[in-house]
Design an enzyme around this catalytic site. Structure first.
Site, PDB file in Angstrom:
ATOM      1  N   ASP A 250       3.261  -9.251  -2.252  1.00  0.00           N
ATOM      2  CA  ASP A 250       4.409  -8.420  -1.877  1.00  0.00           C
ATOM      3  C   ASP A 250       5.656  -9.021  -2.510  1.00  0.00           C
ATOM      4  O   ASP A 250       5.652 -10.176  -2.932  1.00  0.00           O
ATOM      5  CB  ASP A 250       4.555  -8.392  -0.345  1.00  0.00           C
ATOM      6  CG  ASP A 250       5.767  -7.583   0.101  1.00  0.00           C
ATOM      7  OD1 ASP A 250       5.879  -6.415  -0.314  1.00  0.00           O
ATOM      8  OD2 ASP A 250       6.624  -8.125   0.831  1.00  0.00           O
ATOM      9  N   SER A 251       6.721  -8.243  -2.516  1.00  0.00           N
ATOM     10  CA  SER A 251       8.001  -8.729  -3.024  1.00  0.00           C
ATOM     11  C   SER A 251       8.600  -9.834  -2.146  1.00  0.00           C
ATOM     12  O   SER A 251       9.510 -10.530  -2.573  1.00  0.00           O
ATOM     13  CB  SER A 251       8.985  -7.565  -3.112  1.00  0.00           C
ATOM     14  OG  SER A 251       9.121  -6.965  -1.842  1.00  0.00           O
TER      15      SER A 251
ATOM     16  N   CYS B 241       3.231  -4.205  -1.307  1.00  0.00           N
ATOM     17  CA  CYS B 241       4.579  -3.685  -1.525  1.00  0.00           C
ATOM     18  C   CYS B 241       4.518  -2.227  -1.985  1.00  0.00           C
ATOM     19  O   CYS B 241       3.868  -1.903  -2.986  1.00  0.00           O
ATOM     20  CB  CYS B 241       5.263  -4.546  -2.582  1.00  0.00           C
ATOM     21  SG  CYS B 241       6.924  -4.031  -2.983  1.00  0.00           S
TER      22      CYS B 241
ATOM     23  N   GLU C 138      14.981  -7.426   8.498  1.00  0.00           N
ATOM     24  CA  GLU C 138      14.911  -8.876   8.254  1.00  0.00           C
ATOM     25  C   GLU C 138      15.885  -9.633   9.145  1.00  0.00           C
ATOM     26  O   GLU C 138      15.638 -10.777   9.521  1.00  0.00           O
ATOM     27  CB  GLU C 138      15.153  -9.185   6.771  1.00  0.00           C
ATOM     28  CG  GLU C 138      14.024  -8.633   5.917  1.00  0.00           C
ATOM     29  CD  GLU C 138      13.880  -9.298   4.559  1.00  0.00           C
ATOM     30  OE1 GLU C 138      14.641 -10.231   4.247  1.00  0.00           O
ATOM     31  OE2 GLU C 138      12.987  -8.858   3.806  1.00  0.00           O
TER      32      GLU C 138
ATOM     33  N   CYS D   2       7.225   1.780   3.144  1.00  0.00           N
ATOM     34  CA  CYS D   2       7.848   0.483   2.878  1.00  0.00           C
ATOM     35  C   CYS D   2       7.277  -0.514   3.872  1.00  0.00           C
ATOM     36  O   CYS D   2       7.075  -0.177   5.043  1.00  0.00           O
ATOM     37  CB  CYS D   2       9.366   0.575   3.040  1.00  0.00           C
ATOM     38  SG  CYS D   2      10.226  -0.996   2.826  1.00  0.00           S
TER      39      CYS D   2
ATOM     40  N   HIS E 196       8.506  -2.863   5.507  1.00  0.00           N
ATOM     41  CA  HIS E 196       9.306  -3.233   6.671  1.00  0.00           C
ATOM     42  C   HIS E 196       9.354  -2.166   7.767  1.00  0.00           C
ATOM     43  O   HIS E 196       9.722  -2.459   8.899  1.00  0.00           O
ATOM     44  CB  HIS E 196      10.751  -3.506   6.249  1.00  0.00           C
ATOM     45  CG  HIS E 196      10.939  -4.741   5.429  1.00  0.00           C
ATOM     46  ND1 HIS E 196      10.243  -4.972   4.262  1.00  0.00           N
ATOM     47  CD2 HIS E 196      11.763  -5.811   5.605  1.00  0.00           C
ATOM     48  CE1 HIS E 196      10.628  -6.131   3.761  1.00  0.00           C
ATOM     49  NE2 HIS E 196      11.552  -6.651   4.542  1.00  0.00           N
TER      50      HIS E 196
HETATM   51  N1  DGL Z   1       8.222  -4.657  -0.010  1.00  0.00           N
HETATM   52  C1  DGL Z   1       9.157  -3.620  -0.382  1.00  0.00           C
HETATM   53  C2  DGL Z   1       8.464  -2.250  -0.231  1.00  0.00           C
HETATM   54  O1  DGL Z   1       7.515  -2.107   0.513  1.00  0.00           O
HETATM   55  C3  DGL Z   1      10.422  -3.662   0.450  1.00  0.00           C
HETATM   56  C4  DGL Z   1      11.309  -4.849   0.131  1.00  0.00           C
HETATM   57  C5  DGL Z   1      11.805  -4.825  -1.292  1.00  0.00           C
HETATM   58  O2  DGL Z   1      12.634  -3.973  -1.650  1.00  0.00           O
HETATM   59  O3  DGL Z   1      11.350  -5.662  -2.057  1.00  0.00           O
HETATM   60  O4  DGL Z   1       8.875  -1.308  -0.867  1.00  0.00           O
END
Ligand code: DGL
Length: 280
Positions: free
Chosen positions: A11-12, A74, A155, A187, A189
């Site tokens: 993931d990012s 992600c 977050e 997403c 989050h």
């Molecule tokens: N993990 C990213 C997503 O699911 C969200 C956080 C980011 O922008 O890196 O799109």
């Protein structure tokens, strides 16, 4: 037949831990290696070319750890870089988009489907493309809204904050004006905002894209006879590219268990990583 190698998840940043959480529920006997690119988060506002480069680097790191399958947790990376990762991977690569689109279609009686995600995810129209492709001539209306502020709000642990409610009311207004029967939480989050979103849209079914991806991973492992059969406790390892001091708290909230231990892998190491697993 069995395959005791771990599943790789990247993931990012920390968001993908919501996907690991689902993996621990749905695939409790599987070992997992997680890589969160916390040094370069967010991906959601970056351009596709850069996200493709970063995603390949993350995937190579996992491949060097001998994973049997990669889950791109992600949504943004899944939306713009899935093919790029599949091109370099000798093992199956599962993104969140197609599984979530499929789940949305099966939960939508009227074909009115909403999508929320980062700016890059929404702009990519990856969900729209999959929904239309799998719609089988059904009548479909698809509308999407970028919700970039949701990421930092979650977050910061502000899920129940009045500011978050106000922003949710604003972001979700289009789905009130023309109602959707399902909304894809596109997403990592957003599952943590399910309560707030559900309050705004009480009649809408929310789709957790990470859960959909993990269910698909289960199906793939079954179809290639690659479930883990070892009886010792599965191993779960967490790597991050930077250690912000907010990491432990966020990790506990996203994963739903405390005391998450992560190791750091430097960006230099990640960018010079060439996969041993894939030299023909
Ligand atoms: N993990 C990213 C997503 O699911 C969200 C956080 C980011 O922008 O890196 O799109």
């Amino acid at each position: 037949v069995a395959d005791n190698r771990p599943i790789g998840v990247f993931d990012s940043g920390v968001g993908g831990l919501t996907v690991v959480r689902k993996a621990m529920e749905i695939l409790p006997n599987e070992s997992i290696i997680y890589l969160g690119d916390t040094a370069r988060v967010p991906y959601g506002n970056k351009t596709p070319g850069l996200i493709r480069l970063y995603s390949q680097q993350c995937a190579r790191f996992l491949l060097a750890h001998d994973v049997k399958l990669i889950v791109v947790a992600c949504n943004t990376a899944s939306a713009v870089a899935l093919n790029t990762v599949q091109e370099i991977s000798p093992v199956p690569v599962i993104g969140v988009i197609t599984p979530a689109a499929k789940m949305a279609l099966s939960h939508s009686p009227n074909g009115n489907i909403g999508i929320i995600g980062t700016r890059t995810t929404v702009r990519s129209k990856a969900y729209d493309a999959d929904l239309w492709q799998m719609s089988e001539q059904r009548r479909l209306t698809v509308q999407a809204a970028a919700c970039p502020l949701f990421v930092p709000l979650v977050e910061e642990g502000m899920e129940q904050h009045p500011a978050t409610r106000a922003i949710a009311a604003d972001y979700l207004r289009p789905f009130k004006e023309s109602p959707v029967d399902v909304l894809i939480l596109g997403c990592t989050h957003f599952p943590l905002l399910a309560e707030v979103i559900q309050q705004e849209l009480p009649d809408t079914t929310l789709i957790n894209s990470g859960e959909a991806a993990v269910s698909t991973a289960l199906g793939v492992l079954n179809s290639i006879n690659a479930r883990r059969t070892a009886t010792e406790t599965p191993r779960r390892s967490f790597y991050v590219t930077d250690f912000p001091d907010t990491f432990p708290g966020i990790a506990n909230r996203f994963l739903g268990v405390s005391g998450v231990h992560a190791e750091q892998v430097s960006i230099e190491e990640l960018s010079t990583h060439h996969d041993h697993a894939h030299h023909d």
